[in-house]
Write an enzyme that holds these catalytic residues in place. Structure first.
Site, short mmCIF file in Angstrom:
data_model
loop_
_atom_site.label_atom_id
_atom_site.label_comp_id
_atom_site.label_asym_id
_atom_site.label_seq_id
_atom_site.Cartn_x
_atom_site.Cartn_y
_atom_site.Cartn_z
NE ARG A 54 -39.78 2.03 -46.93
CZ ARG A 54 -39.35 0.85 -47.38
NH1 ARG A 54 -39.34 0.62 -48.69
NH2 ARG A 54 -38.94 -0.07 -46.55
CG HIS A 96 -43.47 -2.59 -51.72
ND1 HIS A 96 -43.79 -1.73 -50.70
CD2 HIS A 96 -42.13 -2.80 -51.60
CE1 HIS A 96 -42.70 -1.44 -49.99
NE2 HIS A 96 -41.68 -2.08 -50.54
#
Length: 311
Positions: A226, A274
């Site tokens: 993250r 991502h």
């Protein structure tokens, strides 16, 4: 069947693929794709990724929320959920994808591929003599469902691997460290640092300027967890100064990454959109279906998470 429906929501996953995979496992399950939810009172289960604020307010009879991935920070500390059970996905396909991403990105630095990529763009033959993998220290922050297999694979390949987690882990070939002293040790010793940490309140900004300064000069950093784990301004400063020589980043505070973001201008930053690990419906639907069967029977779902801990 009426009164026992599942709502699906994801801005990136294919709803049709999930409908097909889940229907094969649970033919009696009424699958509805947001915003076509029908009577919200029928919804008992939710299969979601990054649901918007207020999403769950509509479903008063919700029993189970399953997250379409391993990171569950978007499901915790919300004000729109009645008390429900939470589970996350943990399928072999997702683990294999993350392991392959970590092996690739670590090896790209260990074998100096980033140097050869730049030499190719310059049209130059630049030789760097290979080093034995055993001489390269790799630190893995986070030894959970994704971090443990990645660390184990790196160790099998011959890297000198250490891992850091909340509790001590037993992984063949991997030194396990815990606590603040363990974090400082792994930062100070790792030539290549990999973050696979969950985003919990106590880990928000855990890699700040002081922590990054502990890393060896010229270290490489890989973040596939993250963005909030690391202080972005501190990382950019370290990359500009050369204190951190290279970074591979798969996660960002704003996605897609804005075109004017400084990361795009840094030659020593390798960006992926991502995609380090994604869920494969055909493999993961089995676990989702089993969790629903368990909740129907009054049992806990598979891979249950504790919202208070965030994992």
């Amino acid at each position: 069947m009426s009164g026992d429906a599942l709502v699906f929501y994801s801005p990136v996953d294919d709803a049709n693929d999930w409908r097909e995979a889940l229907s094969a496992e649970l033919p009696d399950l009424d699958i509805r794709v947001d915003p076509d939810v029908g009577d919200p009172a029928d919804i008992r289960y939710a299969l979601v990724w990054l649901p918007p604020k207020g999403f769950f307010h509509r479903f008063p009879n919700l029993k189970l929320v399953t997250n379409l991935g391993a990171g569950v920070d978007a499901l915790v500390r919300r004000d729109d959920l009645v008390p429900v059970q939470f589970s996350r996905l943990s399928d072999t396909g997702m683990i294999s994808m993350m392991t392959s991403y970590i092996v690739y990105t670590v090896t790209r630095y260990a074998r100096d591929m980033h140097i050869f990529e730049r030499a190719k763009r310059r049209g130059e033959w630049e030789y760097v003599h290979p080093r034995p993998l055993s001489s390269i220290s790799v630190g893995v922050l986070g030894l959970g469902e994704l971090g443990s297999p990645a660390a184990a694979m790196l160790a099998k390949m011959g890297y000198d691997v250490s891992g850091w987690s909340r509790s001590e882990k037993s992984i063949e070939g991997v030194r396990s460290l815990t606590g603040r002293a363990g974090l400082e040790t792994i930062l100070a010793e790792s030539e290549i640092l990999v973050s696979l940490l969950p985003h919990t309140l106590d880990l928000d900004g855990v890699l700040g300027a002081d922590e990054l300064a502990l890393m060896p000069h010229g270290a490489k950093f890989i973040n596939a967890s993250r963005a909030a784990i690391v202080d972005e301004a501190a990382l950019i400063a370290a990359l500009n100064s050369g204190a951190i020589a290279e970074a591979t980043l798969d996660v960002f505070s704003v996605e897609p990454l804005p075109s004017d973001h400084p990361y795009w201008q840094l030659e020593n930053v390798f960006i992926t959109p991502h995609m380090a690990s994604v869920t494969v419906p055909a493999l993961a639907a089995r676990d989702v279906a089993e969790s629903i069967r368990r909740v129907r029977a009054g049992k806990p779902p598979l891979h249950e998470i504790d919202p208070a801990r965030g994992y």
